[in-house]
Design an enzyme around this catalytic site. Structure first.
Site, short mmCIF file in Angstrom:
data_model
loop_
_atom_site.label_atom_id
_atom_site.label_comp_id
_atom_site.label_asym_id
_atom_site.label_seq_id
_atom_site.Cartn_x
_atom_site.Cartn_y
_atom_site.Cartn_z
N TRP A 146 0.81 -1.21 0.00
CA TRP A 146 0.00 0.00 0.00
C TRP A 146 0.85 1.27 0.00
O TRP A 146 0.50 2.26 0.63
CB TRP A 146 -0.94 0.02 1.20
N ASN A 374 23.42 -2.99 -3.19
CA ASN A 374 23.55 -3.81 -1.99
C ASN A 374 23.58 -5.29 -2.37
O ASN A 374 22.58 -5.83 -2.86
CB ASN A 374 22.37 -3.55 -1.04
N GLU A 375 24.73 -5.92 -2.19
CA GLU A 375 24.92 -7.37 -2.24
C GLU A 375 24.76 -8.01 -3.61
O GLU A 375 24.72 -9.24 -3.71
CB GLU A 375 24.00 -8.07 -1.21
N GLU A 472 28.03 -4.72 7.43
CA GLU A 472 26.77 -5.32 7.88
C GLU A 472 27.06 -6.51 8.77
O GLU A 472 27.88 -7.36 8.41
CB GLU A 472 25.90 -5.81 6.70
#
Length: 799
Positions: A146, A374-375, A472
């Protein structure tokens, strides 16, 4: 001059209860499966000739019309769209219509149209409860059901400017580069002055701007007397300008294979201490939580945050606050955990997105590095998606096309003042040598690493990667009961409830938390189901805080040493700082801003001066870690028995020189000898624990730290502390909590329910009979309200 209407936020035109309540993320999924049309009206005067309709953050695929005429389309929520509409405006009322396609259906259709080959992953794991084919739409990649918001402005004329500072190689002179971006309706001559008043530097320019969009760059040379050893140096107030240089140092290390990986700011090596930032709310326009969260970062001694590539580019206020607070930003571009298409239209919108975002953000000195994704290097190199070997070259080419040939090229064209990394984690310069995708992107001899291990005992530091930079790492915990209570009902208040299972988006995450906690703590076993539930929430926070503490302290003490070719660690950014909703996650701050135990721990383990103690082959080793710019002479050890509040003995080391920005061993002693020499040999690993701190010749430096010599669940003589608490308000209006304990108490946790605010310390080891903690409320409260709400829990109280 500028003339504009106020930005108009577009909200969902249906009556809904709290989107976060219980299972509403599923109940409202139908919203994302439908198309929506938003309509609004505004008044305008046709006396003004030149207008642009400007949309920021249209989410996502839309057709825009004004007075019944389509003026443009959007397909990227990370872009700004400008539409010329002057001839379409009417005197008086005008109607803007935004027709949005279902992002779920659109992404699915785009994937189906890309029939030549698969672009994985098709869908996220079921436990994540996300949507499929998110890599085919330029929308926040972890979108829920949503997220349909937007805003627009009607602007008469749009000038935009930004500035950045670049040094020359000697740093004896600054070169201030100012870019002026103009959208002129006709050829225009402009005269203006560029001045830095406090440095008595000024230069005049006369520029002829052609019609349409153009960019001019001007340079102002500023001689400097000295460079202060702090990241950011403010020069003036309005507009705010900051001088700083940033370098990513990747160079050989003596006696070690590989390369270093650290940031040097104003010629000073900086150990980055902080966390990873995710979107603070699913509906970005509804809240502006940045200030409290960023202040919480500073208050926990953080100096850096990584804006994660699975979220959004944050609002201008976020970066301005980071500039002022001295928070350095590692900025990912919004690509995460997926392969992406490289069709011409996709590349075109990405290039425009990247260019816009770099131009918007590059004048913020807080941004110290761009990162392409990212990654995704790791995903490709270690084959997350099961791509057949024969097809892998195609995906390798797509990776280089997107991140190197396009994103990197745009960044380097727009901004030469800061480094660019293609991915995180990455081997950096070594990845480039290997064709931008390293054989092992997690190689601890290069670049940054992401590391997670939930089954291995988190206290065992020997299993941790002695990396160059930890960007991380982390462990999950549940938020507090007061936070969950806002979005749940009584039938949800058990660890095995459907609600608890639904809120967990990490495979077997709820079980992993209890398994990890059970290694060192007794799990709650109260006969009262509600108490057992609350105690279990508490024990997950204890586990998380202690696990991340051990890992962060390992990285901080590894900054000055290289062991077996590994080490020289210069960054620790744990995953993650904040939460997007009320549920279990790796965050240290709950949705709504309440600090978890981990964040209180972070305040200590990120302290500028920190004692770090651990066991190595039967010996106690204590490091002194200092982020200060000056040298210290420090010494340290105090031993406590679980059943006594009087120290068994005190062992003080000699003074040791600890250079600024280093970690040095200041004490080493066999634990058997330490135990035998204290209290007539009455101490054992199960009856005693260690606390220690640092002192110079005058006073204590940094926090008190602790080391358990065995698992607390096996501790002997751990007594129930029977802690009492009295809330008081002093003459300055400050609230304090006076605590009294009858025994040593571990992980003492103060909670005032849903009263907003935070304590000066929490989750601490109480080794004194009396202790006073302050409470800083974020709104009106009273002594009576705090007294009614306050609960005190220690480790011994949960069994």
């Amino acid at each position: 001059s500028l003339s504009s209407v106020s930005p108009l936020s577009v909200c969902l035109p249906v009556c809904l209860s709290d989107l976060y309540f219980r299972f509403n993320d599923v109940a409202y999924r139908w919203i994302a499966l439908d198309n929506w049309t938003y309509t609004t009206t505004f008044s305008a005067s046709t006396e003004l000739r030149y207008f642009q309709l400007v949309f920021e953050g249209v989410d996502t695929v839309a057709s825009i019309s004004l007075n019944g005429v389509v003026v443009g389309k959007t397909d990227n929520m990370f872009r700004r769209y400008d539409f010329s509409v002057g001839q379409l405006l009417r005197e008086g009322q005008n109607v803007v219509k935004v027709s949005l396609l279902s992002p779920v259906v659109y992404a699915s259709e785009r994937s189906r149209d890309h029939s030549s080959y698969r672009v994985p992953p098709d869908c996220p794991p079921p436990v994540q409860k996300g949507e499929c084919h998110v890599n085919f739409i330029r929308k926040v990649s972890r979108f829920n059901s949503w997220e349909l918001t937007s805003s627009f402005q009607l602007i008469v004329f749009i000038p935009c400017s930004s500035s950045s500072c670049l040094p020359d190689s000697s740093l004896s002179q600054w070169v201030v580069k100012v870019e002026v971006l103009v959208d002129a309706v006709e050829e225009t001559k402009v005269e203006f002055n560029l001045s830095l008043m406090e440095l008595s530097t000024e230069q005049s320019f006369t520029v002829l701007f052609p019609s349409g969009q153009s960019k001019n760059t001007f340079s102002l040379h500023v001689n400097t007397v000295s460079i202060h050893p702090i990241p950011f140096i403010p020069l003036c107030i309005n507009p705010k300008v900051y001088f700083r240089t940033v370098e990513l140092v990747q160079e050989p290390i003596a006696g070690s294979p590989g390369l270093s990986f650290y940031f040097r700011v104003n010629k000073k090596p900086i150990f980055l201490k902080g966390s990873n930032w995710i979107p603070a709310h699913a509906l970005q326009d509804l809240v502006s939580p940045a200030e409290n969260l960023l202040q919480s970062s500073v208050d926990a001694n953080m100096n850096a945050l990584r804006v994660w590539g699975g979220g959004v580019y944050e609002q201008d206020l976020f970066y301005s606050l980071c500039d002022e607070m001295g928070i350095m930003i590692w900025q990912d571009f919004m690509f995460a955990c997926a392969m992406y298409p490289t069709d011409p239209d996709f590349i075109e919108t990405v290039r425009e997105e990247v260019g816009q975002q770099v131009r918007r953000l590059k004048s913020h000195p807080s941004v110290i590095v761009w990162s392409g994704n990212n990654e995704n290097e790791a995903a490709l190199a270690t084959d997350w998606f099961g791509i057949p070997v024969a097809q892998q070259p195609r995906y390798h080419r797509d990776y280089v096309t997107l991140y190197v040939d396009n994103i990197r090229a745009v960044v380097q064209k727009e901004d030469g003042s800061r480094p660019f990394l293609v991915s995180s984690p990455t081997n950096g310069a070594e990845s480039q040598q290997e064709g931008w995708v390293a054989h092992d992107p997690y190689d601890v001899h290069y670049g940054d690493t992401h590391y997670y291990s939930y089954s291995h005992a988190c206290w065992d530091w020997t299993a941790l990667p002695r990396t160059r930079f930890a960007s991380e790492y982390g462990f999950q915990s549940w938020p507090s009961f007061s936070t969950l209570q806002k979005v749940s009902v009584s039938e949800d208040w058990s660890y095995g409830s459907n609600f608890s299972s639904h809120r967990q988006h990490h495979q077997t995450g709820n079980q992993q938390m209890l398994q990890q906690a059970g290694l060192h703590y007794r799990l709650p076993d109260s006969a009262d189901p509600l108490k057992r539930y609350k105690d279990t929430l508490y024990i997950t926070q204890v586990m998380q805080a202690q696990c991340v503490k051990v890992q962060t302290e390992f990285y901080r003490r590894s900054q000055s040493e290289v062991i077996e070719g590994k080490g020289h660690t210069m960054g620790a950014l744990y995953w993650q700082l904040n939460d997007i909703w009320q549920g279990p996650s790796w965050s240290s701050i709950e949705f709504g801003g309440k600090w978890k135990m981990l964040h209180y721990f972070a305040k200590d383990f990120f302290s500028p001066v920190l004692p770090v103690g651990f066991e190595d082959q039967g010996s106690l080793v204590v490091y002194a870690v200092s982020d200060l710019s000056h040298d210290l002479h420090l010494r340290t050890v105090v031993l406590y028995e679980w059943s006594s509040l009087d120290p068994v003995c005190t062992v003080a080391s000699g003074l040791v020189l600890v250079e600024g920005g280093s970690a040095e061993v200041i004490h080493k002693q066999p634990i058997t000898a330490l135990l035998a020499g204290c209290g007539g040999g009455s101490c054992t690993r199960l009856t005693c624990l260690l606390t220690f701190h640092l002192e110079d010749v005058n006073s204590q430096q940094g926090p008190i730290n602790h080391l358990f010599l065995g698992s607390p669940k096996n501790a002997q003589r751990m007594l129930r502390p029977n802690i009492t608490a009295e809330v008081q308000q002093d003459e300055t209006g400050r609230y304090t909590v006076a605590l009294k304990s009858s025994a040593v108490a571990a992980f003492v946790w103060l909670d005032v329910g849903d009263v907003p605010g935070r304590f000066s310390t929490n989750g601490f080891l109480m080794t004194t009979r009396n202790r006073t903690v302050t409470f800083n409320p974020w709104g009106p409260t009273s002594t009576q309200q705090l007294t009614r709400a306050l609960t005190v829990t220690s480790l011994r109280d949960v069994y």
